[in-house]
Design a protein around this motif. Structure first.
Motif, PDB file in Angstrom:
ATOM      1  N   TYR A 128       9.356 -11.693 -39.568  1.00 54.16           N
ATOM      2  CA  TYR A 128       9.023 -13.085 -39.435  1.00 54.16           C
ATOM      3  C   TYR A 128       9.778 -13.996 -40.311  1.00 54.16           C
ATOM      4  CZ  TYR A 128       6.337 -17.295 -39.572  1.00 54.16           C
ATOM      5  OH  TYR A 128       5.668 -18.680 -39.416  1.00 54.16           O
ATOM      6  N   PRO A 129      10.181 -14.995 -39.841  1.00 52.68           N
ATOM      7  CA  PRO A 129       9.832 -15.766 -38.608  1.00 52.68           C
ATOM      8  C   PRO A 129      10.950 -15.568 -37.571  1.00 52.68           C
ATOM      9  CG  PRO A 129      11.104 -17.162 -40.093  1.00 52.68           C
ATOM     10  CD  PRO A 129      11.020 -16.040 -41.016  1.00 52.68           C
ATOM     11  N   GLN A 130      12.122 -14.715 -37.824  1.00 57.22           N
ATOM     12  CA  GLN A 130      12.924 -14.531 -36.484  1.00 57.22           C
ATOM     13  C   GLN A 130      12.275 -13.616 -35.536  1.00 57.22           C
ATOM     14  OE1 GLN A 130      13.790 -13.727 -39.822  1.00 57.22           O
ATOM     15  NE2 GLN A 130      15.371 -15.231 -40.445  1.00 57.22           N
ATOM     16  N   VAL A 131      11.396 -12.905 -35.772  1.00 56.63           N
ATOM     17  CA  VAL A 131      10.524 -11.911 -34.946  1.00 56.63           C
ATOM     18  C   VAL A 131       9.369 -11.971 -34.875  1.00 56.63           C
ATOM     19  CG1 VAL A 131      10.669  -9.580 -34.142  1.00 56.63           C
ATOM     20  CG2 VAL A 131      12.761 -10.216 -34.995  1.00 56.63           C
ATOM     21  N   VAL A 132       8.501 -12.464 -33.730  1.00 59.38           N
ATOM     22  CA  VAL A 132       7.200 -12.764 -33.750  1.00 59.38           C
ATOM     23  C   VAL A 132       6.602 -11.916 -32.874  1.00 59.38           C
ATOM     24  CG1 VAL A 132       7.511 -15.059 -34.691  1.00 59.38           C
ATOM     25  CG2 VAL A 132       7.629 -14.748 -32.159  1.00 59.38           C
ATOM     26  N   VAL A 133       5.200 -11.584 -33.237  1.00 62.76           N
ATOM     27  CA  VAL A 133       4.311 -10.723 -32.318  1.00 62.76           C
ATOM     28  C   VAL A 133       3.975 -11.789 -31.403  1.00 62.76           C
ATOM     29  CG1 VAL A 133       3.894  -8.783 -33.659  1.00 62.76           C
ATOM     30  CG2 VAL A 133       2.453 -10.861 -33.678  1.00 62.76           C
ATOM     31  N   PRO A 134       3.624 -11.200 -29.991  1.00 64.68           N
ATOM     32  CA  PRO A 134       2.898 -12.309 -29.150  1.00 64.68           C
ATOM     33  C   PRO A 134       1.305 -12.416 -29.506  1.00 64.68           C
ATOM     34  CG  PRO A 134       3.257 -10.384 -28.111  1.00 64.68           C
ATOM     35  CD  PRO A 134       3.914 -10.120 -29.403  1.00 64.68           C
ATOM     36  N   PHE A 135       0.691 -13.278 -28.690  1.00 64.50           N
ATOM     37  CA  PHE A 135      -0.709 -13.673 -28.855  1.00 64.50           C
ATOM     38  C   PHE A 135      -1.261 -13.840 -27.429  1.00 64.50           C
ATOM     39  CE2 PHE A 135      -4.582 -16.021 -29.368  1.00 64.50           C
ATOM     40  CZ  PHE A 135      -5.174 -15.679 -30.467  1.00 64.50           C
ATOM     41  N   LEU A 136      -2.176 -13.024 -27.212  1.00 68.34           N
ATOM     42  CA  LEU A 136      -2.681 -13.079 -25.719  1.00 68.34           C
ATOM     43  C   LEU A 136      -3.927 -13.765 -25.712  1.00 68.34           C
ATOM     44  CD1 LEU A 136      -0.599 -10.802 -25.198  1.00 68.34           C
ATOM     45  CD2 LEU A 136      -2.128  -9.838 -23.499  1.00 68.34           C
ATOM     46  N   SER A 137      -4.333 -14.704 -24.824  1.00 70.51           N
ATOM     47  CA  SER A 137      -5.442 -15.369 -24.711  1.00 70.51           C
ATOM     48  C   SER A 137      -6.462 -14.719 -24.155  1.00 70.51           C
ATOM     49  CB  SER A 137      -5.328 -16.486 -23.933  1.00 70.51           C
ATOM     50  OG  SER A 137      -5.299 -16.375 -22.602  1.00 70.51           O
ATOM     51  N   GLN A 138      -7.724 -14.717 -24.397  1.00 71.65           N
ATOM     52  CA  GLN A 138      -8.658 -13.715 -23.476  1.00 71.65           C
ATOM     53  C   GLN A 138      -8.399 -13.629 -22.103  1.00 71.65           C
ATOM     54  OE1 GLN A 138     -10.856 -12.084 -25.324  1.00 71.65           O
ATOM     55  NE2 GLN A 138     -12.839 -12.006 -24.297  1.00 71.65           N
ATOM     56  N   ASP A 139      -8.228 -14.978 -21.487  1.00 75.04           N
ATOM     57  CA  ASP A 139      -7.704 -14.556 -19.897  1.00 75.04           C
ATOM     58  C   ASP A 139      -6.536 -13.811 -19.820  1.00 75.04           C
ATOM     59  OD1 ASP A 139     -10.052 -16.281 -19.296  1.00 75.04           O
ATOM     60  OD2 ASP A 139      -8.937 -18.033 -19.059  1.00 75.04           O
ATOM     61  N   GLU A 140      -5.534 -13.922 -20.502  1.00 72.57           N
ATOM     62  CA  GLU A 140      -4.399 -13.025 -20.349  1.00 72.57           C
ATOM     63  C   GLU A 140      -4.635 -11.650 -20.572  1.00 72.57           C
ATOM     64  OE1 GLU A 140      -1.090 -16.576 -21.466  1.00 72.57           O
ATOM     65  OE2 GLU A 140      -1.988 -15.295 -23.134  1.00 72.57           O
ATOM     66  N   LEU A 141      -5.402 -11.358 -21.749  1.00 71.02           N
ATOM     67  CA  LEU A 141      -5.775 -10.002 -21.926  1.00 71.02           C
ATOM     68  C   LEU A 141      -6.493  -9.228 -20.686  1.00 71.02           C
ATOM     69  CD1 LEU A 141      -5.926  -7.838 -24.236  1.00 71.02           C
ATOM     70  CD2 LEU A 141      -7.961  -8.697 -24.842  1.00 71.02           C
ATOM     71  N   HIS A 142      -7.445 -10.314 -20.083  1.00 65.74           N
ATOM     72  CA  HIS A 142      -8.259  -9.809 -19.074  1.00 65.74           C
ATOM     73  C   HIS A 142      -7.361  -9.648 -17.636  1.00 65.74           C
ATOM     74  CE1 HIS A 142     -11.778 -10.836 -16.149  1.00 65.74           C
ATOM     75  NE2 HIS A 142     -11.517  -9.253 -16.134  1.00 65.74           N
ATOM     76  N   SER A 143      -6.313 -10.266 -17.668  1.00 60.07           N
ATOM     77  CA  SER A 143      -5.359 -10.185 -16.433  1.00 60.07           C
ATOM     78  C   SER A 143      -4.689  -8.936 -16.637  1.00 60.07           C
ATOM     79  CB  SER A 143      -4.543 -11.364 -16.305  1.00 60.07           C
ATOM     80  OG  SER A 143      -5.134 -12.657 -16.248  1.00 60.07           O
ATOM     81  N   GLU A 192     -19.700 -10.769 -20.040  1.00 57.27           N
ATOM     82  CA  GLU A 192     -20.323 -10.783 -21.073  1.00 57.27           C
ATOM     83  C   GLU A 192     -19.907 -11.106 -22.349  1.00 57.27           C
ATOM     84  OE1 GLU A 192     -23.213  -7.291 -23.524  1.00 57.27           O
ATOM     85  OE2 GLU A 192     -21.857  -6.868 -22.064  1.00 57.27           O
ATOM     86  N   ALA A 193     -18.791 -11.068 -22.758  1.00 54.07           N
ATOM     87  CA  ALA A 193     -18.139 -11.383 -23.937  1.00 54.07           C
ATOM     88  C   ALA A 193     -18.089 -13.059 -23.893  1.00 54.07           C
ATOM     89  CB  ALA A 193     -16.755 -10.789 -24.009  1.00 54.07           C
ATOM     90  N   LYS A 194     -17.768 -13.738 -22.821  1.00 56.57           N
ATOM     91  CA  LYS A 194     -17.775 -15.042 -22.698  1.00 56.57           C
ATOM     92  C   LYS A 194     -19.206 -15.640 -22.907  1.00 56.57           C
ATOM     93  CE  LYS A 194     -16.177 -18.700 -19.702  1.00 56.57           C
ATOM     94  NZ  LYS A 194     -15.632 -19.026 -18.333  1.00 56.57           N
ATOM     95  N   GLU A 195     -19.956 -14.772 -22.526  1.00 62.24           N
ATOM     96  CA  GLU A 195     -21.597 -15.284 -22.573  1.00 62.24           C
ATOM     97  C   GLU A 195     -21.992 -15.341 -23.995  1.00 62.24           C
ATOM     98  OE1 GLU A 195     -23.622 -12.729 -19.931  1.00 62.24           O
ATOM     99  OE2 GLU A 195     -22.880 -13.910 -18.013  1.00 62.24           O
ATOM    100  N   ARG A 196     -21.460 -14.330 -24.545  1.00 64.38           N
ATOM    101  CA  ARG A 196     -21.796 -14.060 -26.126  1.00 64.38           C
ATOM    102  C   ARG A 196     -20.879 -14.695 -27.336  1.00 64.38           C
ATOM    103  NH1 ARG A 196     -21.680  -7.818 -26.762  1.00 64.38           N
ATOM    104  NH2 ARG A 196     -22.401  -8.494 -29.152  1.00 64.38           N
ATOM    105  N   ASN A 197     -20.037 -15.578 -26.569  1.00 64.56           N
ATOM    106  CA  ASN A 197     -19.208 -16.203 -27.514  1.00 64.56           C
ATOM    107  C   ASN A 197     -18.153 -15.029 -28.372  1.00 64.56           C
ATOM    108  OD1 ASN A 197     -19.343 -18.962 -26.841  1.00 64.56           O
ATOM    109  ND2 ASN A 197     -21.328 -18.751 -28.175  1.00 64.56           N
ATOM    110  N   VAL A 198     -17.724 -13.859 -27.609  1.00 65.04           N
ATOM    111  CA  VAL A 198     -16.935 -13.035 -28.231  1.00 65.04           C
ATOM    112  C   VAL A 198     -15.351 -13.120 -27.650  1.00 65.04           C
ATOM    113  CG1 VAL A 198     -16.640 -10.566 -28.172  1.00 65.04           C
ATOM    114  CG2 VAL A 198     -18.779 -11.338 -28.803  1.00 65.04           C
ATOM    115  N   TRP A 199     -14.569 -12.741 -28.405  1.00 59.63           N
ATOM    116  CA  TRP A 199     -12.946 -12.933 -28.282  1.00 59.63           C
ATOM    117  C   TRP A 199     -12.675 -11.773 -28.591  1.00 59.63           C
ATOM    118  CZ3 TRP A 199     -15.483 -17.238 -29.359  1.00 59.63           C
ATOM    119  CH2 TRP A 199     -15.474 -18.310 -28.518  1.00 59.63           C
ATOM    120  N   PHE A 200     -12.093 -10.956 -27.526  1.00 56.32           N
ATOM    121  CA  PHE A 200     -11.522  -9.321 -27.962  1.00 56.32           C
ATOM    122  C   PHE A 200     -10.262  -9.412 -28.703  1.00 56.32           C
ATOM    123  CE2 PHE A 200     -13.680  -8.068 -23.675  1.00 56.32           C
ATOM    124  CZ  PHE A 200     -14.821  -7.717 -24.435  1.00 56.32           C
TER     125      PHE A 200
END
Length: 372
Positions: A128-143, A192-200
């Protein structure tokens, strides 16, 4: 994870990466790879505007050596020793290549989880900062998980374990880390994660033969998928190539493009390129909400937070102490956080700031700010 079967040719990982001259030839030879007990095939996707192999070579890290470079594939060996009184040594080999003509790069390794966790991942972080790891949203991880599920039919995909952050009501903390075991289909787990306010943060799943169906070539394979763009498996690597990598690399390359060239230009009247994090619900309605966000910004790792205004609106300046990138953070509405990059603002620093807010305050949608 344990290997499902021993390949007929019993080819070893160091030999494969020395002989391969592209990701395609390496991937094709993995069906002959001998995966020892306790080892996994690990793939990490990275975003970079420069060659990751060159960044590794320039890093000059102790214990890191390049062992071959054939075509577009570079192979490295890395040894890391940690501890003073009780020293622990981690050693392994890995390969890196650019994914097609994009800003995404792929690191492939066959090794133990301890080598990956204690040596390879810290090595990647050091770029870092030349090389970075991505970050998937909950919806992207689900997809991504659903893409594997569709590709693996008629096998059933079952989520067995997850690590996550859960939103809590506390005067001192907003989230708590959780790790749990389950046995459910993906849609049910994410609902269920969405209902429980959980982010994987990561999910472990397995492909199983459905009753009455013939087993597929992937039946019994186990996978771990992280929202930081990494996936591990004990077999069935071709499924990762077909369904996971195209999505991870597309998301990663788009993130690099989106966060790049945001610096404020002193030579142009059109020098502002602000971003906005938008929320579906009003999360910034009161002084306690602003205080919680301010507490999060003050905990930005390797950063300096300067408060310019705190009430009735929030305005702070954040500086990334690693590469001296800076951005102003404004809260002017109940559903949005405005980010205004300054004269120096690297794509890595902007992405890291957004990830920090998503993880520690609330996951929203990042997009161009409306300036009119």
């Amino acid at each position: 994870m344990k290997r499902r079967r021993k390949p007929l040719l019993d080819r070893r990982w160091p030999d494969l990466i020395r002989e391969a001259d592209s990701f395609a030839t390496l991937a094709a030879s993995l069906s002959d790879l001998l995966v020892e007990d306790g080892e996994v095939i690990h793939i990490a996707v990275l975003g970079s505007a420069v060659s990751v192999a060159a960044a590794l070579a320039d890093r000059g890290k102790s214990g890191l050596g390049q062992i071959s470079q054939r075509g577009g594939l570079s192979a490295f060996t890395y040894t890391r020793t940690v501890g003073k009184k009780r020293k622990r040594r981690y050693k392994g080999d890995f390969a890196v290549c650019r994914w097609e003509d994009s800003s995404a790069y792929v690191i492939v390794c066959c090794g133990t989880p301890t080598f990956i966790r204690n040596a390879l991942e810290p090595l990647i972080t050091s770029l870092y900062p030349q090389v970075v790891v991505p970050f998937l949203s909950q919806d992207e991880l689900h997809s991504v998980v659903r893409a594997v599920q569709r590709r693996a039919q008629p096998d059933a995909l079952r989520i067995h374990e997850y690590s996550a952050k859960r939103r809590i009501t506390s005067a001192r903390r907003r989230f708590e880390s959780v790790r749990d075991w389950t046995d459910v289909e993906p849609d049910a787990a994410f609902r269920e994660a969405k209902e429980r306010n959980v982010w994987f943060s990561s999910v472990r799943f397995q492909l199983l033969r459905r009753p009455g169906e013939e087993p597929s070539r992937w039946s019994g394979s186990r996978y771990r998928l992280s929202k930081y763009g990494a996936v591990s498996c004990d077999s069935g690597f071709e499924l990762v190539i077909a369904s996971v990598l195209p999505m991870l690399t597309a998301i990663t390359s788009e993130r690099v493009r989106f966060f790049s060239n945001r610096e404020r230009s002193s030579q142009s009247t059109d020098g502002l390129h602000p971003l906005e994090i938008r929320y579906d619900k009003p999360l910034l309605t009161s002084s306690p909400d602003l205080k919680r966000l301010l507490d999060v910004l003050r905990r930005f790792p390797h950063g300096t937070c300067t408060v310019l205004h705190a009430n009735p609106y929030l305005h702070v300046t954040l500086v990334d102490d690693i590469d001296l990138s800076a951005a102003d953070v404004w809260v002017l509405s109940e559903r949005g956080i405005l980010l205004v990059p300054q004269l120096r603002a690297s794509y890595g620093a902007l992405k890291r700031l957004v990830n920090h807010i998503f993880e520690n305050f609330g996951e929203g949608q990042i997009g161009e700010a409306k300036t009119h």
